[in-house]
Design a protein around this motif. Structure first.
Motif, PDB file in Angstrom:
ATOM      1  N   LEU A 137      -2.749  -0.560  -7.509  1.00 12.17           N
ATOM      2  CA  LEU A 137      -2.621  -1.757  -6.676  1.00 12.17           C
ATOM      3  C   LEU A 137      -2.884  -1.417  -5.211  1.00 12.17           C
ATOM      4  N   SER A 138      -2.391  -0.268  -4.763  1.00  8.53           N
ATOM      5  CA  SER A 138      -2.613   0.173  -3.383  1.00  8.53           C
ATOM      6  C   SER A 138      -4.104   0.317  -3.094  1.00  8.53           C
ATOM      7  N   ILE A 192       4.156   6.135  -2.159  1.00 11.57           N
ATOM      8  CA  ILE A 192       5.440   6.832  -2.074  1.00 11.57           C
ATOM      9  C   ILE A 192       6.119   6.926  -3.438  1.00 11.57           C
ATOM     10  N   ARG A 193       6.031   5.874  -4.231  1.00  8.12           N
ATOM     11  CA  ARG A 193       6.692   5.862  -5.540  1.00  8.12           C
ATOM     12  C   ARG A 193       5.965   6.729  -6.569  1.00  8.12           C
ATOM     13  N   PHE A 235       0.826  -1.208   0.000  1.00  5.87           N
ATOM     14  CA  PHE A 235       0.000   0.000   0.000  1.00  5.87           C
ATOM     15  C   PHE A 235       0.863   1.262   0.000  1.00  5.87           C
ATOM     16  N   PHE A 236       1.745   1.386   0.985  1.00  6.88           N
ATOM     17  CA  PHE A 236       2.531   2.609   1.118  1.00  6.88           C
ATOM     18  C   PHE A 236       3.565   2.753   0.004  1.00  6.88           C
ATOM     19  N   GLY A 282       6.357  -2.877   7.435  1.00  7.57           N
ATOM     20  CA  GLY A 282       5.964  -2.690   6.039  1.00  7.57           C
ATOM     21  C   GLY A 282       6.052  -1.245   5.610  1.00  7.57           C
ATOM     22  N   PHE A 283       5.597  -0.338   6.471  1.00  2.74           N
ATOM     23  CA  PHE A 283       5.677   1.097   6.174  1.00  2.74           C
ATOM     24  C   PHE A 283       7.134   1.547   6.062  1.00  2.74           C
TER      25      PHE A 283
END
Length: 223
Positions: free
Chosen positions: A141-142, A132-133, A127-128, A175-176
């Motif tokens: 997808l997020s 971010i990208r 998700f993150f 994960g974050f």
């Protein structure tokens, strides 16, 4: 990395499938022969409890627990290996260790078992990372991840005594952090390079003003 680099490879299915099969085999052996593998889970602040960092994701308390973890684990691992092929194994192994270690540090004095910590790791990272990208395919997808598993966020809080919210929170945090730390690795948004049009640019002066061409003063070679 361009869009065409998102290619289906066998490990997108093979790695998640082998993982799920292994988890089910361990559970079958435990039930069939009357073993209790819970003692191999993470037991916080105990030296022997550190072994659970490696073993706990493969141990489940009952069939319902196992089924509930199998589907999201398979889906998230598949997404990881499809969209983040080059760093997927690194994320998975390092994430397993750090999630387990953080659970060992903050967890209650009880055995923490199950693959849910890894699931939260993958959901959080995927998700993150997309956000971010700033890569539109990964952002999409997020959003899909949020739609499918957004409600999971409530279980990073102590809502039920029997649920290892510490393991969920650990996976979510790791994960974050990975999404930020590995933002320069793996798929990147396409960068477009614009070529200069000299003929067009010559029509403007240094201040950006349009240069008018006096066509009356041009000579005709054929006259």
């Amino acid at each position: 990395m361009s869009e065409t680099n998102f290619k289906f490879r066998p490990n997108v299915i093979v790695v998640p499938l082998i993982t799920i099969i292994l988890i089910w085999i361990i559970y079958y052996v435990e039930i069939k022969f009357g073993f209790n593998f819970n003692k191999y889970g993470i037991y916080p602040k105990s030296i022997i409890g550190l072994r659970g960092i490696l073993f706990s994701p493969f141990i489940h308390s009952n069939t319902s627990h196992l089924i509930n973890n199998s589907v999201p684990l398979f889906v998230m691992m598949g997404c990881l290996y499809y969209f983040y092929q080059k760093i997927a194994t690194k994320i998975l192994i390092m994430g397993l260790i750090l999630t387990g270690l953080l659970t060992w540090v903050i967890g209650r004095p009880s055995y923490h078992i199950g693959a849910s910590g890894i699931i939260y790791l993958l959901v959080s990272f995927i998700f993150f990372s997309g956000i971010i990208r700033k890569y539109y395919r990964l952002i999409a997808l997020s959003l899909i991840v949020v739609f499918l598993y957004g409600s999971m966020v409530w279980y990073i809080f102590p809502t039920e005594e029997r649920i290892s919210w510490e393991g969920h929170l650990s996976g979510f945090v790791v994960g974050f952090l990975f999404a930020f730390l590995f933002r320069k690795q793996g798929p990147q948004p396409e960068k477009f390079i614009f070529t200069k049009n000299e003929e067009f640019e010559n029509q403007f002066d240094e201040d950006g003003n349009f240069i008018e061409i006096d066509v009356t003063n041009t000579t005709n070679e054929n006259s």
